[in-house]
Design a protein around this motif. Structure first.
Motif, short mmCIF file in Angstrom:
data_model
loop_
_atom_site.label_atom_id
_atom_site.label_comp_id
_atom_site.label_asym_id
_atom_site.label_seq_id
_atom_site.Cartn_x
_atom_site.Cartn_y
_atom_site.Cartn_z
N GLY A 188 -5.52 3.09 -5.58
CA GLY A 188 -6.26 2.53 -4.46
C GLY A 188 -7.42 3.41 -4.02
O GLY A 188 -7.33 4.64 -4.04
N THR A 236 -11.13 -0.03 0.62
CA THR A 236 -10.12 -0.97 1.14
C THR A 236 -10.30 -1.16 2.64
O THR A 236 -10.25 -2.28 3.17
CB THR A 236 -8.71 -0.48 0.83
OG1 THR A 236 -8.55 -0.34 -0.59
CG2 THR A 236 -7.65 -1.45 1.35
N TRP A 237 -10.49 -0.04 3.36
CA TRP A 237 -10.72 -0.14 4.80
C TRP A 237 -12.00 -0.90 5.09
O TRP A 237 -12.06 -1.73 6.01
CB TRP A 237 -10.83 1.26 5.40
CG TRP A 237 -11.14 1.24 6.87
CD1 TRP A 237 -10.25 1.16 7.89
CD2 TRP A 237 -12.44 1.28 7.47
NE1 TRP A 237 -10.90 1.14 9.11
CE2 TRP A 237 -12.25 1.21 8.88
CE3 TRP A 237 -13.73 1.37 6.97
CZ2 TRP A 237 -13.31 1.24 9.77
CZ3 TRP A 237 -14.79 1.37 7.86
CH2 TRP A 237 -14.58 1.32 9.24
N CYS A 265 -11.94 -3.55 -5.67
CA CYS A 265 -12.28 -2.17 -5.28
C CYS A 265 -11.13 -1.19 -5.49
O CYS A 265 -11.25 -0.02 -5.12
CB CYS A 265 -12.73 -2.14 -3.81
SG CYS A 265 -11.42 -2.47 -2.62
N ASN A 266 -10.02 -1.63 -6.09
CA ASN A 266 -8.86 -0.75 -6.25
C ASN A 266 -8.41 -0.62 -7.70
O ASN A 266 -7.22 -0.61 -8.00
CB ASN A 266 -7.69 -1.26 -5.40
CG ASN A 266 -7.93 -1.07 -3.92
OD1 ASN A 266 -8.08 0.05 -3.44
ND2 ASN A 266 -7.98 -2.18 -3.18
N ASN A 317 -4.71 -7.42 -7.77
CA ASN A 317 -6.08 -7.94 -7.71
C ASN A 317 -6.12 -9.46 -7.83
O ASN A 317 -6.82 -10.14 -7.06
CB ASN A 317 -6.93 -7.30 -8.81
CG ASN A 317 -7.18 -5.82 -8.55
OD1 ASN A 317 -7.07 -5.35 -7.41
ND2 ASN A 317 -7.50 -5.08 -9.59
N TYR A 343 -9.12 4.13 -0.76
CA TYR A 343 -8.85 3.85 0.64
C TYR A 343 -10.12 3.49 1.41
O TYR A 343 -10.12 2.56 2.22
CB TYR A 343 -8.18 5.05 1.31
CG TYR A 343 -7.89 4.79 2.78
CD1 TYR A 343 -6.79 4.04 3.15
CD2 TYR A 343 -8.74 5.25 3.78
CE1 TYR A 343 -6.53 3.75 4.49
CE2 TYR A 343 -8.50 4.97 5.12
CZ TYR A 343 -7.39 4.22 5.47
OH TYR A 343 -7.15 3.94 6.78
N TYR A 363 0.83 -1.20 0.00
CA TYR A 363 0.00 0.00 0.00
C TYR A 363 0.86 1.25 0.00
O TYR A 363 0.58 2.22 -0.72
CB TYR A 363 -0.92 0.01 1.22
CG TYR A 363 -2.00 -1.06 1.20
CD1 TYR A 363 -2.36 -1.70 0.01
CD2 TYR A 363 -2.65 -1.44 2.37
CE1 TYR A 363 -3.34 -2.68 0.00
CE2 TYR A 363 -3.64 -2.41 2.36
CZ TYR A 363 -3.97 -3.03 1.17
OH TYR A 363 -4.94 -4.00 1.15
N LEU A 417 -12.14 -7.02 -1.74
CA LEU A 417 -10.87 -6.29 -1.76
C LEU A 417 -10.20 -6.35 -3.12
O LEU A 417 -9.54 -5.39 -3.54
CB LEU A 417 -9.94 -6.86 -0.69
CG LEU A 417 -8.52 -6.28 -0.62
CD1 LEU A 417 -8.56 -4.80 -0.26
CD2 LEU A 417 -7.67 -7.05 0.37
N THR A 423 -13.62 -3.23 3.20
CA THR A 423 -13.60 -4.66 2.86
C THR A 423 -12.58 -5.43 3.69
O THR A 423 -12.90 -6.46 4.29
CB THR A 423 -13.30 -4.84 1.37
OG1 THR A 423 -12.06 -4.18 1.04
CG2 THR A 423 -14.41 -4.25 0.52
N GLN A 424 -11.34 -4.93 3.72
CA GLN A 424 -10.28 -5.67 4.41
C GLN A 424 -10.30 -5.44 5.92
O GLN A 424 -10.07 -6.37 6.69
CB GLN A 424 -8.91 -5.29 3.86
CG GLN A 424 -7.79 -6.17 4.38
CD GLN A 424 -6.45 -5.83 3.77
OE1 GLN A 424 -6.28 -4.76 3.17
NE2 GLN A 424 -5.49 -6.73 3.90
N SER A 434 -2.64 3.32 6.30
CA SER A 434 -2.51 1.91 5.98
C SER A 434 -2.50 1.05 7.24
O SER A 434 -3.10 -0.03 7.29
CB SER A 434 -1.25 1.65 5.15
OG SER A 434 -0.10 2.06 5.86
#
Length: 481
Positions: free
Chosen positions: A154, A159-160, A145-146, A222, A156, A84, A142, A162-163, A97
């Motif tokens: 990315g 990402t936050w 989505c990027n 991905n 963000y 990241y 995840l 989903t992950q 991150s």
């Protein structure tokens, strides 16, 4: 057929209490913990060193897989964080991150009191199935989505979500379940069994960073996440089939789920050993995973290891993810050896010792590691001792509870409350250290922060040992009177 501790005849409870008072005259160890089963269970069955049949060992392997796909993914997050910072979110504050990984830790720990109580009521199958579905969805989302997963592509927020949030909630269903289900089968060898379960996290941390980095380089971010998702989903659903609790275990189903006392056992907070040990785990999570989240970037910044293609000249030949893999791999030795030691010397004693050593390693060895050789020594030693540190909380809580069957029936409940209390500290610790790195452009703050937090944790463990021994001395004195 199971029954709650409230349904046990008073004479049966009294007999167990009298026996436990005599046992408290001796230093408590995990070997002394009896079978948590109904009174109809044969005495000779309770005295077996190792359970017979294939079901206990199938359940143990299933619990290993649960730890592989829960805390193991948190051990891997350092590789995600490194990618990241170098690609998806290049130039952003490192706290952002780190917040994704600390959010995973937060949800895994925060929901532990709910998961622990549901486990005590024999709802493990529903928990594991729900966790498998939620974690698989989070990891797959995840991967989409990027954008293409390239430089500064990315998203963000997603990402936050989903992950960090979705995957974290799925992993929360596995973390406490892995140790508590195994504990229902292995009684005299409880410490060793929990050590085997804890190795799932270290094996995940050894293999998945290498797999992830290789696939990112060859297939892109991905696709790499999709392959990891396949591995995770297969292990999850295999665990659903294998990880079943012992049907002879005493389960506690409440009369009313809406009662606060169903979820929070207020009697725990009246015991000094529980309070001190819970404080120690909170201090532990405040600084422990700052090491794992920062290791790869620290090595790259120091020029000790490289990310991606090796630099010209050949002076730096080790990839950063190997340091994280080595650290996680060595933790396997620590988890197994400490589990064996705690059956002999007591989990709390071993836990305090390895936490103290881990603190010294952070404060001295890591701060002075400026070349590859001392960095490797730190990764190996800290990996071994930190594996013991993070693998023993459940075993230590079993010792805090004592050997009485009715108290051991609360192991999932008390362990869950302990982890929930530590959740906010796990959330803010990596965020604080990430911002320190961005602001001062040095990792010295991370090294000192982690070392001092581990030292504080060891001091609180010493307090738990003091209260546990005082309780044992008081019980012996009352028996003599």
């Amino acid at each position: 057929m199971t029954r709650s501790t409230e349904d046990v005849h008073p004479n049966e409870q009294r007999t167990g209490s009298d026996t436990s008072e005599k046992q408290l005259c001796q230093p408590p160890t995990l070997e002394s913990l009896p079978v948590m089963s109904p009174a109809t269970t044969k005495v000779e069955d309770r005295e077996l060193d190792w359970p017979t049949g294939w079901r206990p060992y199938a359940a143990l392997f299933g619990c290993f897989l649960l730890m592989f796909t829960s805390w193991g993914l948190i051990n891997v997050f350092g590789t995600f964080a490194s990618y990241y910072s170098e690609s998806l979110f290049r130039g952003d504050d490192l706290l952002l991150s780190n917040l994704i990984g600390s959010t995973q830790c937060f949800f895994v720990l925060f929901f532990s009191f709910i998961v622990g109580r549901l486990l005590d009521a024999n709802y493990s199958r529903q928990l594991l199935l729900a966790g498998s579905i939620i974690l698989t969805i989070g990891m797959f989302m995840l991967s989409i989505c990027n954008g293409n997963g390239g430089l500064n592509q990315g998203n963000y927020g997603l990402t936050w979500l989903t992950q960090g949030l979705v995957a974290g909630m799925g992993m929360a269903c596995f973390f406490v379940s892995s140790s508590q289900i195994a504990a229902t089968w292995f009684h005299k060898r409880k410490g060793f069994a929990l050590g085997v379960v804890a190795c799932g996290a270290s094996i995940s941390g050894l293999t998945l960073p290498v797999m992830l980095r290789f696939l990112i380089t060859s297939q892109g971010f991905n696709n790499a996440v999709r392959y990891v998702t396949i591995v995770v989903s297969v292990t999850c659903f295999a665990a659903v089939l294998l990880a079943r609790p012992n049907p002879a275990h005493t389960f506690r189903k409440p009369e009313k789920w809406t009662s606060t006392r169903t979820w929070v056992d207020t009697s725990a907070f009246r015991e000094g050993a529980f309070c001190c040990f819970t404080a120690s785990i909170a201090a532990l999570f405040l600084g422990f995973y700052c090491v794992f989240f920062s290791l790869e970037e620290w090595a790259a910044t120091k020029g000790i290891a490289h990310k991606g293609v090796p630099p010209p000249g050949g002076k730096v030949t080790l990839s950063t993810y190997w340091l994280l893999s080595i650290m996680n791999g060595c933790s396997t030795f620590g988890r197994l050896s400490s589990a064996w030691l705690c059956d002999k010397y007591g989990a709390l004693n071993v836990h305090m010792t390895v936490t103290t050593v881990s603190s010294i390693l952070c404060l001295f060895l890591w701060t002075f590691a400026n070349t590859l050789a001392p960095a490797l020594v730190f990764a190996i030693l800290f990996g071994a001792f930190s594996g013991s540190v993070i693998g023993l909380p459940a075993a230590s809580m079993a010792e805090v509870l004592g050997p009485e069957p009715d108290r051991q029936a609360r192991l999932g409940h008390w362990t869950g409350m302990m982890y929930t209390a530590a959740a906010p500290f796990a959330l803010v610790g990596p965020v604080i250290t990430g911002h320190l790195v961005t602001k001062y452009e040095t990792y010295l703050g991370v090294q000192i922060w982690s070392g001092l937090c581990l030292l504080l944790s060891a001091i609180c463990m010493a307090g738990a040992i003091f209260f546990r021994r005082r309780k044992g001395t008081t019980s012996c004195s009352n028996e003599k009177v």
